[in-house]
Design a protein around this motif. Structure first.
Motif, short mmCIF file in Angstrom:
data_model
loop_
_atom_site.label_atom_id
_atom_site.label_comp_id
_atom_site.label_asym_id
_atom_site.label_seq_id
_atom_site.Cartn_x
_atom_site.Cartn_y
_atom_site.Cartn_z
N PHE A 161 7.64 -31.89 -84.86
CA PHE A 161 7.03 -32.87 -83.96
C PHE A 161 7.86 -34.14 -83.83
CE2 PHE A 161 3.26 -35.62 -82.67
CZ PHE A 161 3.22 -35.11 -81.39
N SER A 162 9.10 -33.99 -83.44
CA SER A 162 10.00 -35.09 -83.12
C SER A 162 10.19 -36.09 -84.24
CB SER A 162 9.53 -35.82 -81.85
OG SER A 162 9.42 -34.94 -80.78
N GLY A 163 10.19 -35.64 -85.47
CA GLY A 163 10.40 -36.55 -86.58
C GLY A 163 11.73 -37.28 -86.51
N GLU A 164 12.76 -36.61 -85.99
CA GLU A 164 14.07 -37.25 -85.89
C GLU A 164 14.01 -38.46 -84.97
OE1 GLU A 164 13.70 -33.96 -84.94
OE2 GLU A 164 14.32 -33.05 -86.82
N LYS A 165 13.33 -38.31 -83.84
CA LYS A 165 13.22 -39.41 -82.88
C LYS A 165 12.45 -40.58 -83.50
CE LYS A 165 13.31 -41.40 -78.79
NZ LYS A 165 14.53 -41.95 -78.23
N GLU B 82 -1.15 -34.37 -98.44
CA GLU B 82 -0.02 -33.45 -98.35
C GLU B 82 1.29 -34.13 -97.98
OE1 GLU B 82 -1.39 -30.78 -95.35
OE2 GLU B 82 -2.69 -29.69 -96.71
N VAL B 83 1.22 -35.28 -97.31
CA VAL B 83 2.44 -35.86 -96.76
C VAL B 83 2.76 -37.27 -97.24
CG1 VAL B 83 2.36 -34.41 -94.70
CG2 VAL B 83 1.26 -36.65 -94.67
N LEU B 84 1.89 -37.91 -97.98
CA LEU B 84 2.20 -39.26 -98.46
C LEU B 84 3.48 -39.23 -99.28
CD1 LEU B 84 -1.21 -40.88 -99.44
CD2 LEU B 84 0.18 -41.27 -97.40
N GLY B 85 4.35 -40.18 -99.03
CA GLY B 85 5.62 -40.25 -99.73
C GLY B 85 6.75 -39.51 -99.03
N LEU B 86 6.42 -38.71 -98.02
CA LEU B 86 7.44 -37.98 -97.27
C LEU B 86 7.87 -38.80 -96.06
CD1 LEU B 86 5.89 -34.39 -97.16
CD2 LEU B 86 7.55 -35.31 -98.79
N ARG B 87 9.04 -38.49 -95.54
CA ARG B 87 9.51 -39.08 -94.28
C ARG B 87 8.93 -38.25 -93.13
NH1 ARG B 87 14.73 -42.15 -94.95
NH2 ARG B 87 15.03 -41.64 -92.76
N PRO B 88 8.84 -38.81 -91.92
CA PRO B 88 8.31 -38.05 -90.78
C PRO B 88 9.02 -36.71 -90.55
CG PRO B 88 8.38 -40.35 -90.21
CD PRO B 88 9.06 -40.21 -91.55
N THR B 89 10.34 -36.66 -90.75
CA THR B 89 11.06 -35.40 -90.56
C THR B 89 10.65 -34.35 -91.58
OG1 THR B 89 12.89 -36.32 -91.85
CG2 THR B 89 13.12 -36.36 -89.46
N LEU C 85 11.18 -45.46 -94.80
CA LEU C 85 10.54 -44.59 -93.80
C LEU C 85 9.70 -43.49 -94.42
CD1 LEU C 85 13.41 -44.31 -91.16
CD2 LEU C 85 11.63 -46.05 -91.36
N ARG C 86 9.16 -43.74 -95.59
CA ARG C 86 8.23 -42.80 -96.22
C ARG C 86 6.82 -43.14 -95.79
NH1 ARG C 86 11.16 -44.06 -101.65
NH2 ARG C 86 9.92 -45.90 -101.24
N LEU C 87 6.01 -42.12 -95.56
CA LEU C 87 4.63 -42.32 -95.15
C LEU C 87 3.82 -42.94 -96.28
CD1 LEU C 87 4.31 -38.87 -93.47
CD2 LEU C 87 4.33 -41.04 -92.26
N VAL C 88 3.21 -44.08 -95.99
CA VAL C 88 2.43 -44.80 -96.98
C VAL C 88 0.94 -44.64 -96.71
CG1 VAL C 88 1.94 -47.11 -97.90
CG2 VAL C 88 4.27 -46.47 -97.31
N ARG C 89 0.59 -44.61 -95.43
CA ARG C 89 -0.82 -44.54 -95.06
C ARG C 89 -0.95 -44.10 -93.61
NH1 ARG C 89 -5.17 -49.52 -95.71
NH2 ARG C 89 -6.98 -48.28 -95.19
N PHE C 90 -1.98 -43.33 -93.32
CA PHE C 90 -2.35 -43.10 -91.92
C PHE C 90 -3.83 -42.85 -91.83
CE2 PHE C 90 -0.44 -39.09 -93.31
CZ PHE C 90 -1.26 -38.09 -92.82
N ASN C 91 -4.35 -43.10 -90.63
CA ASN C 91 -5.80 -43.03 -90.47
C ASN C 91 -6.27 -41.63 -90.05
OD1 ASN C 91 -5.01 -43.00 -87.78
ND2 ASN C 91 -6.29 -44.70 -87.16
N ALA C 92 -7.57 -41.47 -89.94
CA ALA C 92 -8.16 -40.17 -89.60
C ALA C 92 -7.70 -39.67 -88.24
CB ALA C 92 -9.69 -40.25 -89.65
N ALA C 93 -7.53 -40.56 -87.28
CA ALA C 93 -7.07 -40.14 -85.95
C ALA C 93 -5.67 -39.54 -86.02
CB ALA C 93 -7.12 -41.31 -84.98
#
Length: 106
Positions: free
Chosen positions: A69-73, A56-63, A37-45
């Motif tokens: 912003f509801s990372g736990e959910k 800043e966030v690649l490799g981190l989990r949503p939480t 559940l680590r962030l690998v990629r996301f788009n501009a939107a």
């Protein structure tokens, strides 16, 4: 000899082309995570929605990336998909994203 127009293109090439098209052209926020559940990629939107830069966030989990912003959910739903193999078609999450902390988003 040139390949015919009906010659089969390897699935990996097609999949890569579709992935690139989705991540570069979609107006909808897309986020890709690995099995941990680590962030690998996301788009501009998605970058704009969450108010964070990809670097800043690649490799981190949503939480970790978006604690307000509801990372736990998100992690709960994605963990259930990993455990059961059943897709999550839709779920509702609420929170105040870093890009717009004055308003609650759903």
């Amino acid at each position: 000899m040139e390949p015919s127009p009906t010659e089969h293109v390897p699935a990996s090439d097609v999949e890569q082309a579709l992935l690139e098209a989705l991540f570069t052209r979609s107006p909808i926020g897309l986020i890709l995570v690995d099995p941990q559940l680590r962030l690998v990629r996301f788009n501009a939107a998605a970058e704009g929605t969450h108010g964070t830069r990809v670097q800043e966030v690649l490799g981190l989990r949503p939480t970790q990336a978006w604690p307000e912003f509801s990372g736990e959910k998100v992690e709960q739903v994605m963990g259930e998909v990993l455990r059961t193999g059943e897709p999550a078609i839709a779920f509702e999450k609420r929170g105040r994203p870093p890009g717009d902390p004055a308003r609650e988003h759903v």
